[in-house]
Design a protein around this motif. Structure first.
Motif, mmCIF file in Angstrom:
data_model
loop_
_atom_site.group_PDB
_atom_site.id
_atom_site.type_symbol
_atom_site.label_atom_id
_atom_site.label_comp_id
_atom_site.label_asym_id
_atom_site.label_seq_id
_atom_site.Cartn_x
_atom_site.Cartn_y
_atom_site.Cartn_z
ATOM 1 N N PRO A 102 15.752 -44.272 28.779
ATOM 2 C CA PRO A 102 15.875 -45.337 29.793
ATOM 3 C C PRO A 102 16.499 -46.612 29.249
ATOM 4 O O PRO A 102 17.341 -47.239 29.916
ATOM 5 C CB PRO A 102 14.419 -45.564 30.235
ATOM 6 C CG PRO A 102 13.721 -44.288 29.933
ATOM 7 C CD PRO A 102 14.370 -43.776 28.689
ATOM 8 N N LEU A 103 16.121 -47.011 28.038
ATOM 9 C CA LEU A 103 16.693 -48.216 27.446
ATOM 10 C C LEU A 103 18.129 -47.983 27.000
ATOM 11 O O LEU A 103 18.912 -48.927 26.895
ATOM 12 C CB LEU A 103 15.855 -48.649 26.243
ATOM 13 C CG LEU A 103 14.387 -48.991 26.533
ATOM 14 C CD1 LEU A 103 13.661 -49.360 25.253
ATOM 15 C CD2 LEU A 103 14.272 -50.112 27.552
ATOM 16 N N ALA A 104 18.489 -46.724 26.771
ATOM 17 C CA ALA A 104 19.841 -46.410 26.314
ATOM 18 C C ALA A 104 20.861 -46.427 27.448
ATOM 19 O O ALA A 104 22.013 -46.828 27.241
ATOM 20 C CB ALA A 104 19.849 -45.042 25.629
ATOM 21 N N PHE A 105 20.444 -46.028 28.658
ATOM 22 C CA PHE A 105 21.433 -45.806 29.716
ATOM 23 C C PHE A 105 21.278 -46.697 30.940
ATOM 24 O O PHE A 105 22.194 -46.759 31.752
ATOM 25 C CB PHE A 105 21.394 -44.339 30.143
ATOM 26 C CG PHE A 105 21.851 -43.396 29.064
ATOM 27 C CD1 PHE A 105 23.179 -43.356 28.692
ATOM 28 C CD2 PHE A 105 20.958 -42.578 28.395
ATOM 29 C CE1 PHE A 105 23.617 -42.498 27.691
ATOM 30 C CE2 PHE A 105 21.376 -41.717 27.400
ATOM 31 C CZ PHE A 105 22.717 -41.680 27.045
ATOM 32 N N LEU A 106 20.153 -47.388 31.082
ATOM 33 C CA LEU A 106 20.021 -48.300 32.214
ATOM 34 C C LEU A 106 20.649 -49.643 31.870
ATOM 35 O O LEU A 106 20.212 -50.301 30.921
ATOM 36 C CB LEU A 106 18.549 -48.495 32.587
ATOM 37 C CG LEU A 106 17.846 -47.277 33.187
ATOM 38 C CD1 LEU A 106 16.379 -47.592 33.461
ATOM 39 C CD2 LEU A 106 18.544 -46.826 34.459
#
Length: 433
Positions: free
Chosen positions: A279-283
């Motif tokens: 989630p932190l990588a792609f949002l």
């Protein structure tokens, strides 16, 4: 436990102050550079320089302590570190900042060695585990408080550097005024890299990747939080919560490590970390509550890798080589911690702040592929394995000497090898190139 804190409280307090200053400085410099418009690569380079100083500080610290004694070495390092911190506020040249960070890293490692010498020598065998636990608690608490100290200043003025310098100056007081006897001279820990490459390759891989992820985190997570729109106070909470996750993970991790296969735990932690970072990588934009929750979860898993690697490697090593093993693990971790911020900082500069967690996810996935329970042969497993799991600080805020506090290490061998070294050998070691 009250007796432990009474006996070693001054040393724990010195450790606490050291880690408050170090943790605050790491975050402050990253945010200060980001606000001034410096490239992300420089933020990572400063953190890499700090870890490089910590790695080489092990060798330099041995020789300095052997030459001038424990207290003089500690005081000298505190003076150099305080001056280097203040120099950041006087000089804007980034190349010189790299040199300052190396000096601070070297000084910190020397100070760790002085404190751990006292803990090692004066802790009785029956309470060594509790003494080690107190040292770990002081280390993690200092890291958390250092992050929360960002809330004292809304911007990135020189006041925070003064606070760091204050911590580095005050940490020498408990040691300089101690009435305890000096520890005996140190012995340089032997080093046989090829032996460990063959004996514990999967543990070394875990340590290397743990260093890559953790080094990138400490150097670049504040920058990631800033790019998500967080102000200084929220960045301090984000970093504090993430570091606190490492402390909270230790108790349940120890319970699991003593009951389940450690290779399976490393594999599971790495796989879950790779997923939790997505989630932190792609949002591109993430709500504050979810940001904190994901950051906490990622660090909860990330800080499991280091102690699991230590426990797993000790299971496959004879007691007489475990102090040497600790040196090898720390060097491997330090190499990863030097490379991680540089590589991840370059990726963030090219592709954006989210690359911090893309990097973490890919590293964790690589580790899961490398350390699989089915690939563990247990060919070199020690006769006393599995050993008791002992929580250790998930950073370089320790030296190979702290291994002597580990209940898994044979007490008689540690005493003979690290305390009863002939004075002639110490003097010879101090002058050898």
């Amino acid at each position: 436990m009250r007796i432990i804190w009474k006996a070693f409280g001054t040393l724990y307090f010195a450790t606490l102050l050291m880690l408050i200053g170090s943790s605050l400085l790491n975050t402050y410099l990253g945010l200060h550079l980001a606000e001034s418009g410096a490239a992300d690569f420089w933020v990572g380079a400063l953190m890499a320089a700090n870890y490089f100083g910590l790695v080489i500080g092990g060798r330099v610290g041995h020789r300095l302590i052997a030459k001038v004694g424990h207290i003089r070495a500690y005081v000298a390092c505190a003076g150099v570190m305080t001056a280097a911190v203040l120099a950041h506020g006087l000089i804007d040249e980034l190349y010189l900042w790299l040199a300052f960070r190396v000096l601070i890293g070297m000084g910190l490692m020397c100070q760790y060695m002085v404190i751990e010498s006292w803990l090692n020598e004066q802790a009785e065998a029956r309470v060594r585990g509790k003494v080690f636990a107190g040292y770990m608690l002081a280390s993690f608490s200092g890291q958390v408080l250092g992050q929360l100290a960002l809330r004292l200043q809304a911007d990135f003025a020189v006041d925070l550097l003064l606070l760091v310098a204050l911590c580095f100056a005050l940490c020498l007081v408990p040691v300089a005024l101690t009435g305890r006897l000096h520890p005996k001279p140190l012995r340089v820990v032997p080093f046989s890299p090829m032996f460990f490459f063959k004996r514990v390759p999967q543990s070394l891989t875990t340590m290397l990747i743990s260093g890559l992820i953790t080094g990138a985190f400490y150097g670049l997570a504040p920058l990631y939080a800033m790019r998500q729109g967080l102000d200084t106070k929220h960045i301090s909470w984000f970093m504090g919560i993430c570091v606190l996750a490492g402390l909270l993970a230790q108790a349940p991790l120890g319970w699991l490590s003593d009951r389940y296969d450690r290779a399976l735990l490393i594999f599971t932690s790495a796989l879950l970390l790779a997923i939790a970072a997505l989630p932190l990588a792609f949002l591109p934009s993430i709500p504050l509550a979810l940001l904190f929750a994901c950051g906490f979860t990622v660090c909860l898993l990330q800080f499991c890798l280091y102690p699991l690697a230590v426990a797993f490697s000790n299971d496959h090593m004879e007691s007489e080589r475990r102090v040497e093993l600790s040196a090898m693990l720390l060097v491997t971790y330090g190499v990863g911690a030097c490379i991680g911020p540089l590589l991840c900082g370059l990726l963030m500069r090219l592709y954006g702040a989210n690359m911090l967690y893309v990097f973490a996810s890919l590293c964790a996935l690589l580790l899961a592929l490398r350390v699989r329970p089915a690939s563990v042969t247990h060919l070199y497993q020690a006769s006393d394995a599995p050993l008791q799991h002992v929580a250790v600080p998930a950073d370089l805020n320790r030296s190979p000497l702290s291994t002597a506090l580990d209940p898994r290490v044979d007490e008689q061998w540690v005493e003979e090898q690290m305390q009863n070294t002939p004075e002639s050998e110490i003097q010879r070691t101090a002058v050898e190139p």
